[in-house]
Write a protein that holds these residues in place. Structure first.
Motif, PDB file in Angstrom:
ATOM      1  N   VAL A   8     -15.454  27.087   5.772  1.00 15.00           N
ATOM      2  CA  VAL A   8     -16.349  25.990   5.399  1.00 15.00           C
ATOM      3  C   VAL A   8     -15.720  24.658   5.814  1.00 15.00           C
ATOM      4  N   ARG A   9     -16.559  23.642   5.958  1.00 13.12           N
ATOM      5  CA  ARG A   9     -16.097  22.328   6.403  1.00 13.12           C
ATOM      6  C   ARG A   9     -15.602  21.508   5.210  1.00 13.12           C
TER       7      ARG A   9
ATOM      8  N   MET B 165     -16.297  17.646   0.406  1.00  9.96           N
ATOM      9  CA  MET B 165     -16.195  16.306  -0.174  1.00  9.96           C
ATOM     10  C   MET B 165     -17.561  15.751  -0.537  1.00  9.96           C
ATOM     11  N   GLN B 166     -18.578  16.076   0.262  1.00 10.24           N
ATOM     12  CA  GLN B 166     -19.935  15.641  -0.085  1.00 10.24           C
ATOM     13  C   GLN B 166     -20.422  16.328  -1.360  1.00 10.24           C
ATOM     14  N   SER B 167     -20.092  17.618  -1.504  1.00 16.31           N
ATOM     15  CA  SER B 167     -20.425  18.329  -2.741  1.00 16.31           C
ATOM     16  C   SER B 167     -19.748  17.675  -3.938  1.00 16.31           C
TER      17      SER B 167
ATOM     18  N   GLU C 211     -21.533  29.731  -0.571  1.00 19.49           N
ATOM     19  CA  GLU C 211     -22.122  29.152   0.633  1.00 19.49           C
ATOM     20  C   GLU C 211     -22.613  27.722   0.426  1.00 19.49           C
ATOM     21  N   THR C 212     -22.933  27.348  -0.824  1.00 20.83           N
ATOM     22  CA  THR C 212     -23.360  25.975  -1.100  1.00 20.83           C
ATOM     23  C   THR C 212     -22.204  25.122  -1.629  1.00 20.83           C
ATOM     24  N   LEU C 213     -20.987  25.641  -1.517  1.00 16.96           N
ATOM     25  CA  LEU C 213     -19.781  24.900  -1.914  1.00 16.96           C
ATOM     26  C   LEU C 213     -19.878  24.466  -3.370  1.00 16.96           C
ATOM     27  N   SER C 214     -20.004  25.456  -4.231  1.00 18.76           N
ATOM     28  CA  SER C 214     -20.219  25.268  -5.669  1.00 18.76           C
ATOM     29  C   SER C 214     -21.694  25.001  -5.908  1.00 18.76           C
ATOM     30  N   HIS C 215     -22.038  24.236  -6.926  1.00 24.06           N
ATOM     31  CA  HIS C 215     -23.422  24.152  -7.372  1.00 24.06           C
ATOM     32  C   HIS C 215     -24.241  23.110  -6.611  1.00 24.06           C
TER      33      HIS C 215
ATOM     34  N   VAL D 118     -24.203  19.836   2.282  1.00 19.47           N
ATOM     35  CA  VAL D 118     -23.151  20.808   1.974  1.00 19.47           C
ATOM     36  C   VAL D 118     -23.266  22.112   2.755  1.00 19.47           C
ATOM     37  N   CYS D 119     -24.384  22.311   3.445  1.00 19.14           N
ATOM     38  CA  CYS D 119     -24.597  23.578   4.148  1.00 19.14           C
ATOM     39  C   CYS D 119     -25.449  23.299   5.385  1.00 19.14           C
TER      40      CYS D 119
END
Length: 370
Positions: A71-72, A77-79, A196-200, A238-239
């Motif tokens: 993952v990026r 960081m955006q998440s 896949e959504t980098l947490s919630h 985030v995705c």
């Protein structure tokens, strides 16, 4: 002000500031000089501060084999920004890290701390994360079992009452746990998301005047339903890809949504499609011990519903209760007792292993009756 340049980020760890160079020096000192939870944090930070824009994360494997994803870091960081803005977390706020850093939920606690300047308090991943916490916490993230265990110990329960914001992820919050947290004065949320959504990408308030039965997505998230009524997520911050989930959902007019269960957990028994999570929800007030609804192959029905229990109950009394709660087609055809309910490494029910265990227990039962 949030910091998105990784080389300019500073980790505030229990009141002490660490630069990327400080982390490198700590790594040189070696594992023997630090508690295991701190060393795991340094290992993560070593990966975070390196030159690669990517980071490896692992899925939990709750419905199948665990997977490794790249993952990026920019999207992580955006998440972090989305969560910190939604919850109004500010620089210097205390945040508790008490989960396994192998998984995205724990990683994102650290990334939020780096981006927003939170003061990170670290404890080993355990069933009692507040056992030796002495300062009030602004923010904590836990799995349901950690919250349940905390509420069973008076001192830990009082510490949880001093926590301003608690998010609960990594598994469903059942009706009994939701009822137990109503007394907490701080804000408590259930999260919706996945590796896949980098947490919630959505939160549901569980207590207080703003409590809701629906999840509310972040404003940058667009949701829709597939032809099979599974949730489709567009979360470009985030995705990069549109995410087709296996979660059967209902989207409400105000943009909020409810999760009914996973497509993988639909049991087709004699042509009747049964959502395992909906049956579990109905049975939770009746069954006070750990359990799960799963299935086994059946020559007549295709799949037979199984109630898998972690302890030996009064089966006759339980069956009477089940008959009053469930219609005949939805009642378990088999009630099996196991030593424990299989779980993944981060505390989720391992549905795939539950099906395998149920088949094995039923086979042993049939062999012993021959």
């Amino acid at each position: 002000m949030m910091v998105f340049n990784r080389q300019k980020q500073r980790l505030l760890l229990e009141g002490k500031e660490y630069t990327p160079d400080d982390i490198r020096r700590c790594m040189v000192r070696g594992v023997e000089n630090y508690p295991s939870a701190i060393w795991d944090l340094f290992l993560f930070l070593q990966e975070w501060f390196n030159d690669s824009p990517l980071l490896a994360v692992h899925t939990s494997g709750s419905t199948g084999m665990p997977k490794k994803l790249m993952v990026r870091k920019e999207q992580m960081m955006q998440s972090a920004r989305l969560t910190c803005e939604y919850l109004n977390l500010q620089a210097g706020d205390t945040a508790l890290l008490c989960m396994n850093l192998r998984y995205i939920g724990a990683m994102m606690v650290v990334v939020r701390s780096l981006v927003a300047g939170l003061n990170l308090i670290v404890r080993p991943a355990s069933g009692h994360p507040l056992s030796d916490i002495h300062e009030p916490l602004k923010f904590a993230a836990m799995v349901p079992l950690q919250v349940y265990n905390t509420l069973q110990v008076l001192e830990e329960k009082e510490r949880l009452k001093q926590t301003d914001i608690l998010i609960i992820g990594g598994g469903a919050v059942d009706a009994r746990l939701e009822a137990d947290i109503q007394f907490l004065p701080g804000a408590v949320y259930s999260t919706y998301g996945m590796t896949e959504t980098l947490s919630h990408i959505a939160l549901r308030r569980l207590n207080g005047p703003a409590a809701s039965e629906h999840y509310h997505p972040f404003s940058s998230v667009h949701l829709s339903l597939s032809p099979e009524n599974t949730l489709v997520i567009e979360a470009p911050l985030v995705c990069a890809d549109i995410l087709q989930t296996n979660d059967i959902a209902r989207i409400h007019p105000d943009g909020s949504f409810s999760i009914l269960g996973r497509k993988d957990n639909v049991i087709n028994s004699g042509g009747i499609k049964i959502q395992a999570e909906e049956i579990e929800k109905k049975l939770r007030l009746l069954i006070p011990i750990p359990f799960v609804i799963t299935s086994v192959p059946d020559k007549r029905l295709g799949q037979a519903v199984v109630l898998l229990l972690a302890e030996q109950p009064d089966i006759q009394e339980m069956e009477k209760g089940i008959q009053t709660i469930l219609e005949p087609y939805y009642r378990p055809k088999h009630i099996l007792v196991a030593d424990c309910i299989p779980q993944t490494g981060n505390g989720k029910v391992n549905r795939a292993d539950c099906r395998i265990l149920a088949q094995r227990l039923l086979q042993l039962l049939n062999d012993s009756s021959c």
